[in-house]
Scaffold this motif. Structure first.
Motif, short mmCIF file in Angstrom:
data_model
loop_
_atom_site.label_atom_id
_atom_site.label_comp_id
_atom_site.label_asym_id
_atom_site.label_seq_id
_atom_site.Cartn_x
_atom_site.Cartn_y
_atom_site.Cartn_z
N ARG A 338 25.39 30.25 31.72
CA ARG A 338 24.97 30.34 33.13
C ARG A 338 25.91 29.54 34.03
O ARG A 338 26.12 29.92 35.19
N ARG A 339 26.50 28.48 33.50
CA ARG A 339 27.51 27.78 34.30
C ARG A 339 28.75 28.66 34.48
O ARG A 339 29.39 28.63 35.53
N ALA A 340 29.06 29.44 33.45
CA ALA A 340 30.18 30.38 33.57
C ALA A 340 29.92 31.38 34.69
O ALA A 340 30.82 31.69 35.49
N LEU A 341 28.68 31.87 34.79
CA LEU A 341 28.33 32.79 35.87
C LEU A 341 28.41 32.10 37.23
O LEU A 341 28.81 32.73 38.23
N ALA A 342 28.02 30.81 37.27
CA ALA A 342 28.12 30.07 38.52
C ALA A 342 29.59 29.90 38.92
O ALA A 342 29.96 30.08 40.09
N HIS A 343 30.47 29.56 37.94
CA HIS A 343 31.91 29.46 38.21
C HIS A 343 32.47 30.80 38.70
O HIS A 343 33.29 30.85 39.62
N LYS A 344 31.99 31.86 38.10
CA LYS A 344 32.43 33.20 38.51
C LYS A 344 32.04 33.46 39.96
O LYS A 344 32.85 33.97 40.76
N GLY A 345 30.80 33.09 40.32
CA GLY A 345 30.36 33.28 41.69
C GLY A 345 31.16 32.43 42.67
O GLY A 345 31.35 32.82 43.83
N LEU A 346 31.64 31.28 42.19
CA LEU A 346 32.48 30.40 43.01
C LEU A 346 33.96 30.78 42.95
O LEU A 346 34.81 30.08 43.50
N GLN A 347 34.25 31.89 42.23
CA GLN A 347 35.60 32.42 42.07
C GLN A 347 36.52 31.43 41.33
O GLN A 347 37.73 31.45 41.51
N ASP A 348 35.90 30.60 40.50
CA ASP A 348 36.68 29.71 39.63
C ASP A 348 36.74 30.37 38.26
O ASP A 348 36.03 29.98 37.32
N TYR A 349 37.59 31.38 38.14
CA TYR A 349 37.61 32.21 36.94
C TYR A 349 38.13 31.44 35.73
O TYR A 349 37.75 31.74 34.59
N LEU A 350 39.00 30.49 35.97
CA LEU A 350 39.54 29.71 34.87
C LEU A 350 38.43 28.90 34.19
O LEU A 350 38.30 28.88 32.97
N SER A 351 37.57 28.22 34.99
CA SER A 351 36.45 27.45 34.44
C SER A 351 35.41 28.37 33.81
O SER A 351 34.83 28.04 32.76
N ALA A 352 35.21 29.54 34.43
CA ALA A 352 34.27 30.51 33.87
C ALA A 352 34.72 30.95 32.48
O ALA A 352 33.92 31.03 31.54
N SER A 353 36.02 31.22 32.37
CA SER A 353 36.57 31.64 31.08
C SER A 353 36.40 30.55 30.03
O SER A 353 36.04 30.81 28.88
#
Length: 413
Positions: A338-353
């Motif tokens: 779910r933190r990955a999805l939050a990073h994705k929503g924040l357009q922080d794709y590197l952290s999401a990955s």
């Protein structure tokens, strides 16, 4: 005396057997040892050797004493109301015997104290009430419910609405299956003190019995429940309590509060889960937030609330909740995902990955994480292509990370 029954005793004998042992201050001797002989001359200390060490044992009257500690009888001189010293000591000895399970001997001491009051012409209703109540407790312990009731009646004539005689009489009635009278006494007790747990439990138990016995109109068959005067209730509230009673009440209050808190928590969490199922995320979020005020260290509440925040596009708050969950459980897959999805929503794709790879490291079978990793990798690639501000070095780092993320998971360490 401070002896409160927890449950009614089973049926049994009458007044209970009496111990043959000598009791402190009772003036009685052990029986069955023959007559009393002439006192023997005191012998000189005898010297013995045990394991090479000399030991001296003194003998008095032919019985060897080996440094036995002195028996503490200070309890005999404890205050006992308006009773004269010899009766006070007798009552205190009864209390001591009762405390140590010698109910027959305790009963005898209370009887001697009651008779002594009559012989001395002592008119102290409070002291006599306690003595009758204490003796009733002995009868109750020995299974003599009939005599227990009689002594409780005498105690209540002397001091109406006294709690302990009421409680002991109620227990005696219940042991005799006289449930209606027991119910009346328990309800009377609760008018005086609602915190008496034995009365609360017994009222619920007897109510079920009476409903089964008499049907819906069971109340019509009850004797009249007396109305306890407000002055008596206030007098009981103002009465100073012993440290033991205060401690017991505090423990009960703590337990009651814990039960209420747990029940409230369970209800709120269930309501939050149901609201999530119906898509009412704002309402569910409020339920989980209230749960957290009750249990701030419950990891599942943070991951559950993160779902609501993600659905409401409050990605930064969702990330914070996942951070809190991971502080409590560093290997929580749901929190990483779910933190990955939050990073994705924040357009922080590197952290999401990175978070998605953590999920797959913990459990390679999480299909949703594999699929989301592919999506995030595509977004990362697109952002790299669209970006004109990145330096060649940054582009190379992003490209390397993207290339690693895109490799099949089975090939990654």
């Amino acid at each position: 005396m401070g002896n409160t029954q927890d449950k009614p005793p089973g049926s049994g004998g009458g007044g209970g057997g009496r111990s043959q042992q000598t009791t402190a201050g009772s003036g009685t001797r052990n029986r069955g040892e023959g007559g009393v002989g002439k006192p023997q001359a005191q012998r000189a200390p005898e010297k013995r050797f045990t394991n090479g060490t000399r030991r001296e044992n003194s003998t008095v009257g032919g019985q060897e004493e080996q440094g036995s500690p002195a028996v503490d009888t200070s309890y005999l001189d404890a205050p006992a109301g308006a009773l004269p010293p010899h009766l006070a000591r007798m009552k205190n000895e009864g209390n001591h015997l009762f405390k140590h399970g010698q109910f027959g001997d305790a009963l005898e001491k209370y009887t001697q104290s009651i008779d002594g009051c009559a012989e001395a012409g002592i008119d102290s209703p409070a002291d006599l009430c306690i003595l009758y109540s204490n003796r009733a407790a002995c009868y109750l312990k020995d299974g003599n419910s009939t005599n227990c009731i009689q002594d409780c009646n005498k105690a209540l004539e002397l001091q109406p609405y006294s709690l302990k005689p009421l409680l002991r009489r109620a227990m005696a009635y219940e042991s005799l299956e006289r449930y209606r009278k027991a119910y009346v006494d328990y309800k009377t007790i609760l008018q005086i003190d609602t915190s008496v747990q034995a009365a609360n439990d017994s009222v619920h138990r007897i109510t079920k019995m009476l409903i089964e016995q008499d049907g819906p109109g069971w109340r019509e068959n009850l004797p009249e429940i007396p109305v306890v005067p407000l002055s008596v209730q206030q007098q009981h509230r103002d009465k100073p309590v012993s440290a033991e009673v205060a401690q017991a009440r505090a423990a009960r209050a703590t337990q009651d509060e814990a039960r209420r808190k747990e029940a409230r928590f369970t209800l709120l969490k269930r309501e939050g889960n149901d609201l999530v199922k119906t898509g009412q995320y704002q309402e569910a979020l409020e339920k989980y937030s209230e749960c957290l005020t009750l249990k701030p260290d419950e990891c599942s509440l943070y991951t559950n609330r993160a779902i609501c925040l993600l659905k409401l596009s409050r990605f930064a708050e969702a990330k914070q909740d996942c951070d809190s969950a991971l502080q409590l459980e560093p290997s929580n897959k749901k929190a990483f995902y779910r933190r990955a999805l939050a990073h994705k929503g924040l357009q922080d794709y590197l952290s999401a990955s990175s978070d998605l790879q953590e999920v797959l490291q913990l459990d390679p079978k999480v299909r949703e994480a594999e699929q989301e990793l592919e999506v995030v990798t595509g977004m990362l690639r697109q952002s790299l292509m669209d970006s004109t501000a990145n330096t060649p070095r940054v582009r190379m780092e992003l490209f390397t990370h993207m290339k690693t993320s895109a490799r099949p998971h089975s090939l990654r360490e």
